[in-house]
Design a protein around this motif. Structure first.
Motif, short mmCIF file in Angstrom:
data_model
loop_
_atom_site.label_atom_id
_atom_site.label_comp_id
_atom_site.label_asym_id
_atom_site.label_seq_id
_atom_site.Cartn_x
_atom_site.Cartn_y
_atom_site.Cartn_z
N ALA A 81 0.83 -1.21 0.00
CA ALA A 81 0.00 0.00 0.00
C ALA A 81 0.86 1.26 0.00
O ALA A 81 0.56 2.22 -0.71
N ARG A 82 1.93 1.26 0.78
CA ARG A 82 2.84 2.42 0.80
C ARG A 82 3.45 2.64 -0.58
O ARG A 82 3.52 3.76 -1.07
N TYR A 83 3.91 1.59 -1.19
CA TYR A 83 4.52 1.67 -2.52
C TYR A 83 3.51 2.20 -3.54
O TYR A 83 3.81 3.10 -4.32
N LEU A 84 2.32 1.66 -3.53
CA LEU A 84 1.29 2.04 -4.51
C LEU A 84 0.77 3.45 -4.30
O LEU A 84 0.26 4.07 -5.24
N ALA A 85 0.90 3.99 -3.09
CA ALA A 85 0.40 5.34 -2.80
C ALA A 85 1.09 6.41 -3.64
O ALA A 85 0.56 7.52 -3.77
N ALA A 86 2.22 6.10 -4.23
CA ALA A 86 2.88 7.05 -5.12
C ALA A 86 2.06 7.29 -6.38
O ALA A 86 2.21 8.32 -7.03
#
Length: 182
Positions: A81-86
């Motif tokens: 989720a952190r990665y995709l939030a970009a």
């Protein structure tokens, strides 16, 4: 588009070719999930979440062979989720972040759900905290992303069929572009 290049590279990597569970690879699992979401008529955001829900496994390379003891939960859902939030908003990242919690939730609220889990999912449930407590259930139900997370979880549970023919990762490029925020 950098987003698609990065995601394509991850899903073409050796990590995506490893067995996800007893019978399919990470890549096969991802595209089966996306196809189930598509067939359900859900939004592009939920199709993207279904496709990418386990991207954290690829980022962390946290694969533990089925014949090895699983000791730690590396929280692939949070890393993903952190990665995709970009690139994506909460309509994609929320279900990704909550799909493990959704498994714990369903174990707590549906008496027959645990019996439907694959051996791999049972194995991971133990290190992920087991069934939710009543307080955790209440908090999960109040979370705005809980509905999408439960849907992704249900597709996750059924997207484990050896030999199932579905479109490949690149088939979802337009879906990913349509929900990308950057």
């Amino acid at each position: 588009m950098l987003l698609l290049d990065d995601l394509h590279a991850l899903y073409a990597s050796p990590a995506a070719s490893r067995l996800y569970d007893e019978v399919i690879t990470e890549l096969q699992h991802a595209v089966q999930c996306a196809e189930l979401a598509t067939a359900s008529g859900e939004s592009d955001a939920l199709v993207a979440a279904a496709l990418l829900h386990d991207v954290g496994h690829l980022l962390l390379e946290d694969h533990v062979a089925l014949d090895e003891t699983l000791v730690n939960d590396h929280e692939h859902e949070k890393a993903g989720a952190r990665y995709l939030a970009a690139w994506f908003g909460p309509e994609v990242t929320g279900p990704v972040a909550l799909h493990v919690a959704a498994k714990r939730y369903l174990c707590a609220v549906e008496s027959s759900y645990f019996a439907t889990l694959s051996p791999s999912s049972v194995r991971t449930l133990a290190v992920q905290g087991g069934a939710m407590t009543a307080d955790e259930v209440d908090a999960f139900e109040r979370h705005p992303g809980s509905r999408g997370a439960v849907l992704v979880r249900r597709w996750d549970d059924t997207a484990k069929v050896a030999g199932r023919v579905v479109p490949g990762f690149d088939h979802y490029a337009d879906v990913l572009r349509s929900v990308a925020i950057r």
